[in-house]
Scaffold this motif. Structure first.
Motif, PDB file in Angstrom:
ATOM      1  N   SER A 101       2.998   4.726  11.559  1.00  0.00           N
ATOM      2  CA  SER A 101       2.652   4.888  10.142  1.00  0.00           C
ATOM      3  C   SER A 101       1.525   3.945   9.744  1.00  0.00           C
ATOM      4  O   SER A 101       0.581   4.328   9.046  1.00  0.00           O
ATOM      5  CB  SER A 101       3.875   4.633   9.259  1.00  0.00           C
ATOM      6  N   LYS A 102       1.629   2.692  10.195  1.00  0.00           N
ATOM      7  CA  LYS A 102       0.584   1.719   9.879  1.00  0.00           C
ATOM      8  C   LYS A 102      -0.760   2.136  10.475  1.00  0.00           C
ATOM      9  O   LYS A 102      -1.807   1.995   9.826  1.00  0.00           O
ATOM     10  CB  LYS A 102       0.979   0.341  10.401  1.00  0.00           C
ATOM     11  N   LEU A 161      -2.101   5.032   8.473  1.00  0.00           N
ATOM     12  CA  LEU A 161      -2.503   4.556   7.151  1.00  0.00           C
ATOM     13  C   LEU A 161      -3.846   3.837   7.237  1.00  0.00           C
ATOM     14  O   LEU A 161      -4.711   4.011   6.366  1.00  0.00           O
ATOM     15  CB  LEU A 161      -1.437   3.615   6.587  1.00  0.00           C
ATOM     16  N   VAL A 173      -2.135  -2.149   4.441  1.00  0.00           N
ATOM     17  CA  VAL A 173      -1.246  -1.980   5.594  1.00  0.00           C
ATOM     18  C   VAL A 173      -0.057  -2.924   5.500  1.00  0.00           C
ATOM     19  O   VAL A 173       1.068  -2.579   5.911  1.00  0.00           O
ATOM     20  CB  VAL A 173      -2.027  -2.177   6.911  1.00  0.00           C
ATOM     21  N   TYR A 211       2.531  -1.180   3.643  1.00  0.00           N
ATOM     22  CA  TYR A 211       2.487   0.216   4.088  1.00  0.00           C
ATOM     23  C   TYR A 211       3.636   1.042   3.535  1.00  0.00           C
ATOM     24  O   TYR A 211       3.496   2.230   3.235  1.00  0.00           O
ATOM     25  CB  TYR A 211       2.470   0.288   5.620  1.00  0.00           C
TER      26      TYR A 211
END
Length: 315
Positions: A69-70, A73, A291, A294
């Motif tokens: 996810s990070k 993102l 981040v 996040y």
């Protein structure tokens, strides 16, 4: 008649066909909500995820690990930073949120693009659009289906020229999007108003009177008694729509009716995201600041909201 072409003509030129007598037709264009979830960060960040990514895209992050996810993102942040100065401003966030919320519009344009871009040059000319949409019908001056395609084509050409900012009768993807979805573009709003007035103004005096206004929404169809909502609309016309009390709506009054100045949800959400993530309080965000937070922007497979809320409060 080809079904796709029929639907295209119908959606662009006769979008507001008569409703059933008891159903209300709504011509007002409202900004949609960013999410159908409650915005309560004390409970979850689901609203923020939907607002930032769009509801469908937000779901895809729920299948990712926090590390994934990070990473994704971070790639999104690079796209949001339009001027590539290393910072994300409220304005850039607002633009991103508006784009994410209108993904369905861009998908619609993508789905139609190849059908109209006949020479595959990455542009759509008026001739290409006209030939695909109307080519087989212009030779028939009296079609059996009751549609006046020449009149519809004139209306489409006027809208195409309005969308075509440089006047070369060739549309970029953004200009073609403005042509298909004019209500989404500030510079196209006059054509939305003009087309609406032409649809409703049956006596062609350039104004909308009370009976034209009601007649567009409701057909008596032999019923003597009007539903309550029709009576309410009559009151709305007299009290609010007809601002100068001359018994008719002009262009500006019609614009105020169908294109109201709504609360800017995207601007409010952008301000909220910056406020919650801006660790050094300089009014803009670095990729690291985003981040680090996040879980406010995106979800993940292993998001523990209790833990996330603790980290959220630490900032």
């Amino acid at each position: 008649m080809d079904l796709r072409q029929f639907l295209m003509c119908l959606s662009l030129c006769t979008a507001f066909a008569l409703s059933k007598p008891t159903e209300k037709k709504d011509r007002v264009h409202h900004e949609p909500q960013l999410s159908d979830k409650v915005h309560n960060d004390a409970q979850s960040f689901d609203y923020d995820h939907d607002a930032f990514l769009g509801a469908e895209e937000a779901k895809t992050f729920d299948q990712l690990t926090p590390e994934e996810s990070k990473e994704r993102l971070g790639m999104i942040v690079d796209k949001i930073d339009a001027d590539k100065d290393g910072f994300v401003t409220e304005g850039e966030l607002k633009s991103w949120i508006k784009h994410a919320q209108k993904k369905y519009i861009y998908d619609n344009v993508e789905n139609q693009w190849q059908e109209f871009d006949l020479n595959q040059d990455g542009l759509i000319s008026w001739d290409e659009y006209r030939n695909v949409t109307y080519g087989t019908y212009l030779d028939d001056p009296d079609p059996d289906d009751g549609f006046n395609y020449k009149q519809m084509m004139v209306r489409d050409e006027r809208r195409f020229k309005m969308a075509d900012k440089d006047g070369d009768l060739i549309a970029t993807k953004e200009e073609f999007t403005a042509f298909l979805h004019p209500e989404e573009y500030e510079y196209m709003k006059d054509i939305v108003v003009q087309e609406t007035m032409e649809d409703i103004d049956k006596n062609a005096d350039g104004l909308i009177d009370l009976e034209e206004y009601i007649g567009d929404m409701y057909s008596h169809d032999g019923n003597a008694d009007e539903p309550e909502w029709v009576k309410t609309e009559r009151e709305q016309f007299v009290e609010f729509r007809d601002k100068n009390r001359d018994g008719k709506m002009d262009k500006e009054e019609t614009k105020d009716w169908i294109l109201p100045s709504d609360y800017d949800h995207a601007e409010a959400e952008a301000r909220h995201l910056v406020y919650e993530s801006d660790q050094n309080k300089d009014g803009k965000l670095t990729k690291e600041e985003i981040v680090d937070k996040y879980d406010l922007f995106v979800g993940s497979q292993a998001t523990d909201f209790g833990e996330a809320l603790v980290r959220h409060d630490e900032f």
